[in-house]
Scaffold this motif. Sequence first.
Motif, PDB file in Angstrom:
ATOM      1  N   PRO A  80       0.935  -1.344   0.045  1.00 14.34           N
ATOM      2  CA  PRO A  80      -0.397  -0.136  -0.367  1.00 14.34           C
ATOM      3  C   PRO A  80       1.103   1.028   0.459  1.00 14.34           C
ATOM      4  CG  PRO A  80      -0.239  -0.948   2.136  1.00 14.34           C
ATOM      5  CD  PRO A  80       1.072  -1.642   1.487  1.00 14.34           C
ATOM      6  N   ILE A  81       0.167   2.137  -0.367  1.00 13.09           N
ATOM      7  CA  ILE A  81       0.755   3.699   0.038  1.00 13.09           C
ATOM      8  C   ILE A  81       1.144   3.717   0.989  1.00 13.09           C
ATOM      9  CG2 ILE A  81       0.235   6.332  -1.457  1.00 13.09           C
ATOM     10  CD1 ILE A  81      -1.402   5.224  -2.962  1.00 13.09           C
ATOM     11  N   PRO A  82       2.510   4.696   1.605  1.00 10.13           N
ATOM     12  CA  PRO A  82       2.663   5.037   3.130  1.00 10.13           C
ATOM     13  C   PRO A  82       1.346   6.004   3.455  1.00 10.13           C
ATOM     14  CG  PRO A  82       4.963   4.599   1.669  1.00 10.13           C
ATOM     15  CD  PRO A  82       3.415   4.747   0.662  1.00 10.13           C
ATOM     16  N   ALA A  83       1.361   6.060   4.362  1.00  8.60           N
ATOM     17  CA  ALA A  83       0.181   6.701   5.239  1.00  8.60           C
ATOM     18  C   ALA A  83       0.516   7.826   5.102  1.00  8.60           C
ATOM     19  CB  ALA A  83      -0.317   6.161   7.136  1.00  8.60           C
ATOM     20  N   PRO A  84       1.266   8.836   5.657  1.00 10.00           N
ATOM     21  CA  PRO A  84       1.783  10.030   5.124  1.00 10.00           C
ATOM     22  C   PRO A  84       1.636  10.437   3.867  1.00 10.00           C
ATOM     23  CG  PRO A  84       3.044   8.828   6.530  1.00 10.00           C
ATOM     24  CD  PRO A  84       2.721   7.627   5.794  1.00 10.00           C
ATOM     25  N   THR A  88      -1.047  12.919   2.398  1.00  9.40           N
ATOM     26  CA  THR A  88       0.415  14.781   1.276  1.00  9.40           C
ATOM     27  C   THR A  88      -0.597  14.735  -0.234  1.00  9.40           C
ATOM     28  OG1 THR A  88       2.175  14.230   2.681  1.00  9.40           O
ATOM     29  CG2 THR A  88       1.729  15.087   0.208  1.00  9.40           C
ATOM     30  N   ALA A  89      -1.172  13.404  -0.639  1.00  7.75           N
ATOM     31  CA  ALA A  89      -2.074  13.189  -1.649  1.00  7.75           C
ATOM     32  C   ALA A  89      -3.304  14.542  -1.212  1.00  7.75           C
ATOM     33  CB  ALA A  89      -2.408  11.680  -2.276  1.00  7.75           C
ATOM     34  N   PRO A 148      -5.306   0.828   5.055  1.00 10.71           N
ATOM     35  CA  PRO A 148      -3.724   1.389   3.523  1.00 10.71           C
ATOM     36  C   PRO A 148      -4.655   0.956   2.630  1.00 10.71           C
ATOM     37  CG  PRO A 148      -3.539  -0.908   5.041  1.00 10.71           C
ATOM     38  CD  PRO A 148      -4.751  -0.252   5.979  1.00 10.71           C
ATOM     39  N   VAL A 149      -4.596   2.202   1.524  1.00 15.22           N
ATOM     40  CA  VAL A 149      -4.582   2.509   0.190  1.00 15.22           C
ATOM     41  C   VAL A 149      -3.636   2.871   0.056  1.00 15.22           C
ATOM     42  CG1 VAL A 149      -5.391   4.917  -1.104  1.00 15.22           C
ATOM     43  CG2 VAL A 149      -6.207   5.086   1.429  1.00 15.22           C
ATOM     44  N   TYR A 150      -4.071   1.676  -1.894  1.00 13.23           N
ATOM     45  CA  TYR A 150      -3.291   0.730  -2.259  1.00 13.23           C
ATOM     46  C   TYR A 150      -3.265   2.181  -3.935  1.00 13.23           C
ATOM     47  CZ  TYR A 150      -2.763  -3.308   0.579  1.00 13.23           C
ATOM     48  OH  TYR A 150      -3.486  -3.965   0.792  1.00 13.23           O
ATOM     49  N   LYS A 151      -3.965   3.248  -4.454  1.00 10.10           N
ATOM     50  CA  LYS A 151      -4.239   4.024  -5.345  1.00 10.10           C
ATOM     51  C   LYS A 151      -5.589   4.677  -4.839  1.00 10.10           C
ATOM     52  CE  LYS A 151      -6.635   1.525  -9.166  1.00 10.10           C
ATOM     53  NZ  LYS A 151      -7.049   2.992  -9.883  1.00 10.10           N
TER      54      LYS A 151
END
Length: 271
Positions: A80-84, A88-89, A148-151
């Motif tokens: 997954p994309i790191p939480a911080p 930011t995104a 967790p976010v993946y995209k």
Amino acid sequence: MPKLIFLDIDGTLLLPGRPMSQRVAQALRRAKQNGHKLFLCTGRSRVMLPAELTAFGFDGIVCSAGGYVTLGEQVILNQPIPAPIVRTALDAMTGLYRNLECQEITYGDPLDPAALEGPAANSELARMREVLSGLYDIRPIDEYDGRPVYKLSFMGPNAAALEGPRKVLAPWFRFVVQDVFGDTTTVNGDVMYTAVNKGQAVRAVCQALGAPLSDTIGVGDSMNDLELIQTAALGVAMGGGSPELARQADRTCPSVEEDGVAQLLEELGLA
């Protein structure tokens, strides 16, 4: 030699909201009977996979454009994309309609589905329409609980609206825009975490199976399939898809409306 065949879903195997055609399904079954291995290779998260495809018997699934990969019941890649960076995104993408795609649920900004209507017809916009139509449980983005976010995916009023977010997020993401029809036309696409992609997923599957990359075939229709097309030994672009992807591919095949995957497998002698 047995082939490992990686197939995008939207605009490749089927059109959102429609079942896979009988001809394509039969060709896939013949390919499996002939000893080839079949893999879904999609930008969709696990929760957004059509039931008919999860029940079909694919040998593995690449979800979230390479962030989550399974072989049978085994998870072989989970990135997954790191939480911080997610935070930011989110902050950088204010002014856009934002989707956070987790494996179990999708979060999104409130939007009238009618706002998605217009001339920008492409498979990814159709997928967004499908999500907003109520077929999936999309939750308000302010309910996001930190899982967790993946995209991330987006829709914006015009190309200019992407300039600021692109600059801020350039160290971590690339924006994959689907079919821009001028500055006054809605744009949509994916925000791809640069640490993962479909090509990396193909390599992970090959490593897990002990199979050479030379035995792989990748088929897709849009620019989020670029790394798939570039990595597979034979990269195939669907007719009617992204012109740029077609330029990057080794060959093209007929469109999804013409059962292009079935025609491709038949022509290659795999089905």
